[in-house]
Design a protein around this motif. Structure first.
Motif, mmCIF file in Angstrom:
data_model
loop_
_atom_site.group_PDB
_atom_site.id
_atom_site.type_symbol
_atom_site.label_atom_id
_atom_site.label_comp_id
_atom_site.label_asym_id
_atom_site.label_seq_id
_atom_site.Cartn_x
_atom_site.Cartn_y
_atom_site.Cartn_z
ATOM 1 N N THR A 71 8.112 -7.084 -3.945
ATOM 2 C CA THR A 71 7.176 -6.648 -2.912
ATOM 3 C C THR A 71 7.659 -5.339 -2.315
ATOM 4 O O THR A 71 8.795 -5.253 -1.838
ATOM 5 C CB THR A 71 7.051 -7.720 -1.817
ATOM 6 O OG1 THR A 71 6.691 -8.961 -2.430
ATOM 7 C CG2 THR A 71 5.995 -7.342 -0.793
ATOM 8 N N GLU A 72 6.803 -4.335 -2.368
ATOM 9 C CA GLU A 72 7.133 -3.045 -1.764
ATOM 10 C C GLU A 72 7.178 -3.193 -0.241
ATOM 11 O O GLU A 72 6.653 -4.173 0.306
ATOM 12 C CB GLU A 72 6.095 -1.995 -2.159
ATOM 13 C CG GLU A 72 6.104 -1.657 -3.630
ATOM 14 C CD GLU A 72 5.054 -0.624 -4.003
ATOM 15 O OE1 GLU A 72 4.159 -0.333 -3.174
ATOM 16 O OE2 GLU A 72 5.134 -0.114 -5.130
ATOM 17 N N GLU A 73 7.757 -2.236 0.416
ATOM 18 C CA GLU A 73 7.843 -2.248 1.874
ATOM 19 C C GLU A 73 6.460 -2.376 2.511
ATOM 20 O O GLU A 73 6.296 -3.007 3.559
ATOM 21 C CB GLU A 73 8.530 -0.968 2.359
ATOM 22 C CG GLU A 73 9.047 -1.056 3.766
ATOM 23 C CD GLU A 73 9.883 0.149 4.109
ATOM 24 O OE1 GLU A 73 9.458 0.898 5.026
ATOM 25 O OE2 GLU A 73 10.938 0.334 3.496
ATOM 26 N N SER A 74 5.448 -1.839 1.851
ATOM 27 C CA SER A 74 4.073 -1.895 2.356
ATOM 28 C C SER A 74 3.461 -3.291 2.228
ATOM 29 O O SER A 74 2.407 -3.551 2.776
ATOM 30 C CB SER A 74 3.207 -0.907 1.573
ATOM 31 O OG SER A 74 3.102 -1.331 0.219
ATOM 32 N N GLY A 75 4.123 -4.174 1.450
ATOM 33 C CA GLY A 75 3.581 -5.499 1.192
ATOM 34 C C GLY A 75 2.906 -5.617 -0.168
ATOM 35 O O GLY A 75 2.524 -6.707 -0.590
ATOM 36 N N ARG A 76 2.765 -4.510 -0.848
ATOM 37 C CA ARG A 76 2.111 -4.487 -2.158
ATOM 38 C C ARG A 76 3.027 -5.093 -3.221
ATOM 39 O O ARG A 76 4.173 -4.692 -3.365
ATOM 40 C CB ARG A 76 1.791 -3.048 -2.522
ATOM 41 C CG ARG A 76 1.157 -2.866 -3.852
ATOM 42 C CD ARG A 76 0.945 -1.393 -4.123
ATOM 43 N NE ARG A 76 0.357 -1.227 -5.436
ATOM 44 C CZ ARG A 76 0.138 -0.059 -5.979
ATOM 45 N NH1 ARG A 76 0.446 1.049 -5.324
ATOM 46 N NH2 ARG A 76 -0.392 0.018 -7.172
#
Length: 117
Positions: A71-76
């Motif tokens: 999971t990327e920091e953005s939540g993606r």
């Protein structure tokens, strides 16, 4: 250019039951980074790995841990490919992966699109 598309769904309660019944299943399917997640997230990641395999043409010999959902920091959510999965993706000319995950009403869903140059 689209190289492959895959979709998969997973019944969360049934998946949880399988993990309880066969504890080593979690170790076989998931990387160390994935294992501590809630069961609904694990079910979505399992669906993602199944969808990825379908997008790659369901070849024999792919290792479950050679695909990891992070999971990327953005939540993606994104896919990290290595080993057998990366080799197949390279063979097919995959340049980018796209992943969407969802879990609702006891069902986890994953959709994968593989894009070439």
């Amino acid at each position: 250019m689209i190289v492959g598309v895959g979709v998969d769904v997973c019944d969360v309660a049934r998946f949880e039951s399988s993990l309880r019944r066969t504890p080593e299943l979690g170790e076989r399917l998931f990387t160390v980074g994935e294992r501590g997640l809630p069961v609904r997230s694990l079910a979505a990641r399992f669906a993602a790995k199944e969808a990825l395999a379908k997008a790659l043409g369901a070849p024999v010999g792919l290792a479950w841990q050679d695909a990891e959902v992070v999971t990327e920091e953005s939540g993606r959510p994104t896919l990290v490919l290595r080993g057998s999965v990366l080799a197949m993706a390279d063979r097919l000319g995959v340049a980018r992966t796209h992943l969407s995950l969802s879990h609702d009403a006891g069902i986890a869903t994953a959709f994968v699109v593989l894009e070439g140059e």
